[in-house]
Design a protein around this motif. Structure first.
Motif, PDB file in Angstrom:
ATOM      1  N   ASN A  87       6.056 -34.608 -26.358  1.00 34.80           N
ATOM      2  CA  ASN A  87       4.825 -33.996 -25.867  1.00 34.80           C
ATOM      3  C   ASN A  87       4.971 -33.614 -24.400  1.00 34.80           C
ATOM      4  OD1 ASN A  87       3.621 -34.441 -28.360  1.00 34.80           O
ATOM      5  ND2 ASN A  87       2.813 -36.428 -27.761  1.00 34.80           N
ATOM      6  N   ARG A  88       4.267 -32.588 -24.007  1.00 32.32           N
ATOM      7  CA  ARG A  88       4.233 -32.137 -22.621  1.00 32.32           C
ATOM      8  C   ARG A  88       5.620 -31.754 -22.098  1.00 32.32           C
ATOM      9  NH1 ARG A  88      -0.074 -36.494 -19.981  1.00 32.32           N
ATOM     10  NH2 ARG A  88      -1.866 -35.867 -21.248  1.00 32.32           N
ATOM     11  N   MET A  89       6.449 -31.228 -22.997  1.00 33.06           N
ATOM     12  CA  MET A  89       7.767 -30.751 -22.608  1.00 33.06           C
ATOM     13  C   MET A  89       7.960 -29.344 -23.157  1.00 33.06           C
ATOM     14  SD  MET A  89      10.249 -34.038 -23.330  1.00 33.06           S
ATOM     15  CE  MET A  89      11.712 -33.091 -22.919  1.00 33.06           C
ATOM     16  N   HIS A  90       8.754 -28.539 -22.479  1.00 28.85           N
ATOM     17  CA  HIS A  90       9.148 -27.253 -23.032  1.00 28.85           C
ATOM     18  C   HIS A  90      10.672 -27.182 -23.024  1.00 28.85           C
ATOM     19  CE1 HIS A  90       8.816 -26.491 -18.636  1.00 28.85           C
ATOM     20  NE2 HIS A  90       9.877 -25.740 -18.828  1.00 28.85           N
TER      21      HIS A  90
ATOM     22  N   MET B 109      18.052 -22.482 -18.791  1.00 29.06           N
ATOM     23  CA  MET B 109      17.842 -23.173 -17.513  1.00 29.06           C
ATOM     24  C   MET B 109      19.038 -24.047 -17.139  1.00 29.06           C
ATOM     25  SD  MET B 109      13.869 -24.437 -17.904  1.00 29.06           S
ATOM     26  CE  MET B 109      14.094 -25.626 -16.541  1.00 29.06           C
ATOM     27  N   LYS B 110      19.198 -24.298 -15.851  1.00 25.37           N
ATOM     28  CA  LYS B 110      20.145 -25.308 -15.383  1.00 25.37           C
ATOM     29  C   LYS B 110      19.468 -26.675 -15.510  1.00 25.37           C
ATOM     30  CE  LYS B 110      22.692 -22.482 -12.031  1.00 25.37           C
ATOM     31  NZ  LYS B 110      23.077 -22.336 -10.607  1.00 25.37           N
ATOM     32  N   VAL B 111      20.182 -27.609 -16.114  1.00 24.13           N
ATOM     33  CA  VAL B 111      19.623 -28.941 -16.316  1.00 24.13           C
ATOM     34  C   VAL B 111      20.649 -30.009 -15.951  1.00 24.13           C
ATOM     35  CG1 VAL B 111      18.004 -28.235 -18.129  1.00 24.13           C
ATOM     36  CG2 VAL B 111      20.311 -28.967 -18.744  1.00 24.13           C
TER      37      VAL B 111
ATOM     38  N   ASP C 282      16.006 -26.421 -11.246  1.00 20.60           N
ATOM     39  CA  ASP C 282      15.156 -25.558 -10.424  1.00 20.60           C
ATOM     40  C   ASP C 282      13.671 -25.701 -10.741  1.00 20.60           C
ATOM     41  OD1 ASP C 282      17.417 -24.405  -9.122  1.00 20.60           O
ATOM     42  OD2 ASP C 282      17.768 -23.182 -10.917  1.00 20.60           O
ATOM     43  N   GLU C 283      13.374 -26.155 -11.955  1.00 18.51           N
ATOM     44  CA  GLU C 283      11.978 -26.402 -12.318  1.00 18.51           C
ATOM     45  C   GLU C 283      11.919 -27.499 -13.368  1.00 18.51           C
ATOM     46  OE1 GLU C 283      10.166 -23.417 -15.173  1.00 18.51           O
ATOM     47  OE2 GLU C 283      11.779 -22.192 -14.316  1.00 18.51           O
TER      48      GLU C 283
ATOM     49  N   PRO D 239      21.978 -22.873 -23.267  1.00 12.79           N
ATOM     50  CA  PRO D 239      22.068 -21.552 -23.912  1.00 12.79           C
ATOM     51  C   PRO D 239      20.684 -20.913 -24.046  1.00 12.79           C
ATOM     52  CG  PRO D 239      23.282 -23.235 -25.149  1.00 12.79           C
ATOM     53  CD  PRO D 239      22.462 -23.962 -24.134  1.00 12.79           C
ATOM     54  N   GLU D 240      20.691 -19.606 -24.208  1.00 12.12           N
ATOM     55  CA  GLU D 240      19.441 -18.891 -24.465  1.00 12.12           C
ATOM     56  C   GLU D 240      18.924 -19.244 -25.865  1.00 12.12           C
ATOM     57  OE1 GLU D 240      17.796 -17.265 -22.287  1.00 12.12           O
ATOM     58  OE2 GLU D 240      19.312 -17.161 -20.681  1.00 12.12           O
TER      59      GLU D 240
END
Length: 204
Positions: free
Chosen positions: A120-123, A128-130, A160-161, A62-63
């Motif tokens: 850490n080091r995550m956003h 996004m598709k996950v 995708d990223e 979700p957004e």
């Protein structure tokens, strides 16, 4: 030296002895008899079984301000938790879990992405598709997937990223290690002891 105690009021002497002897002894007994049996300490030996019974699903997250995130609707929802392993003065040394519960329109279930290794080091993958890795028993169990008891997700990667810095999502060695360690900690600290025994020890 023996007569020094006659100058100390009995109440004060009792307080001193309670502080010097009683409290440390109480902490020792609580650590031995309570904390030593609080968690599923043999979780590691069942982690492979849990992982082998898991599979991947794809969802669109979700957004950011979506009410599909439980915490956007229920401000009392638990999104972090600290697991005390013993009584000591360093509360921050205890293991911690971070939870990101949401409702999936595709699967019509509630899920909770759980991280016991730090984020850490995550956003956060808003919109996004996950790929989420879920356990088959959890998905098939009607007691899971509710708002109160969402399906645990112990591995998530972007389609995708990468969700993680330096494209760590696509580093197989890193993600395999992350997933295994995350599963071990979930089974040890989060899964209720009664359920752990039922699922891995035939209810013994």
């Amino acid at each position: 030296m023996r007569n020094i105690f006659k100058y100390i009021p009995m109440v004060t002497l009792g307080q001193i002895l309670g502080t010097v002897v009683g409290f440390p002894l109480l902490c020792f007994l609580i650590n031995i008899f309570y904390y030593s049996n609080k968690y599923n300490d043999d979780a590691e030996q069942y982690s492979t079984e849990y992982m082998n019974n898991s599979y991947d699903i794809e969802v669109t997250m979700p957004e950011e301000k979506s009410k599909l995130y439980i915490e956007n609707v229920d401000k009392d929802v638990i999104t972090s938790e600290t697991f005390r392993e013993k009584i000591d003065n360093n509360y921050f040394s205890n293991p911690r879990g971070l939870y990101f519960p949401f409702y999936s329109v595709e699967y019509k279930k509630y899920f909770s992405i759980m991280c016991f290794l730090g984020a850490n080091r995550m956003h956060w993958p808003y919109g996004m598709k996950v790929i989420l890795t879920v356990n088959r028993d959890d998905m098939n169990n009607p007691e899971y997937g509710t708002k109160e008891n969402p399906v645990p997700v112990l591995k998530d990667v972007g389609v995708d990223e990468s969700i993680r810095d330096y494209d760590k999502d696509y580093d197989k060695v890193y993600m395999d290690s992350f997933y295994r360690e995350n599963v071990i900690r979930y089974l040890k600290y989060k899964m209720p002891k009664s359920e752990f025994k039922k699922r891995f020890k035939n209810g013994e």
